[in-house]
Design a protein around this motif. Sequence first.
Motif, short mmCIF file in Angstrom:
data_model
loop_
_atom_site.label_atom_id
_atom_site.label_comp_id
_atom_site.label_asym_id
_atom_site.label_seq_id
_atom_site.Cartn_x
_atom_site.Cartn_y
_atom_site.Cartn_z
N ALA A 91 -10.91 -9.08 -61.12
CA ALA A 91 -11.53 -8.46 -59.95
C ALA A 91 -13.04 -8.59 -60.06
N GLU B 99 -3.96 -8.78 -64.28
CA GLU B 99 -4.12 -7.89 -63.12
C GLU B 99 -5.44 -7.12 -63.13
N GLN C 56 -12.54 -4.71 -57.09
CA GLN C 56 -11.85 -5.28 -55.94
C GLN C 56 -11.27 -6.62 -56.32
N LYS D 21 -7.33 -7.55 -51.90
CA LYS D 21 -6.98 -6.13 -52.04
C LYS D 21 -8.17 -5.24 -51.71
N GLU D 22 -7.86 -3.98 -51.49
CA GLU D 22 -8.90 -3.00 -51.25
C GLU D 22 -9.64 -2.68 -52.57
N ARG D 23 -10.87 -2.28 -52.43
CA ARG D 23 -11.61 -1.83 -53.61
C ARG D 23 -11.00 -0.54 -54.12
N GLU D 24 -10.88 -0.41 -55.44
CA GLU D 24 -10.22 0.74 -56.03
C GLU D 24 -11.04 1.34 -57.16
#
Length: 124
Positions: free
Chosen positions: A92, A89, A39, A43-46
Amino acid sequence: QVQLVESGGGLVQTGASLRLSCTASGRSFSSYAMGWFRQAPGKEREFVATISWTGGFRYSADSVKGRFAISRDNAKNAVYLQMNSLKPEDTAVYYCAARSGTSTSSNQQQYPYWGQGTQVTVSS
């Protein structure tokens, strides 16, 4: 029940590598499929990667394919995420998750057990 603890996060530069570890306590670790999720801020957790209970089947998200690799050592009750060629990027909080049964999944709703997360920061 299984308890999960992640480690190995940190601050690195672009292009560096890190290996995250997730250690499980509780019974029957080898009967759980495992996953890594992340995450980023705002942003949403992916989904990142998942591995079957034997380690014989695994797959990862397109965004990390060819750079990240998931593995496990059932004798050590551990699952790993080797991260190479890190990019900003990829910054997280990375979470380890477990689900009962043999099937892998990229759907975080199918994972009832989660660790507390470990921060990965990649500077440019």
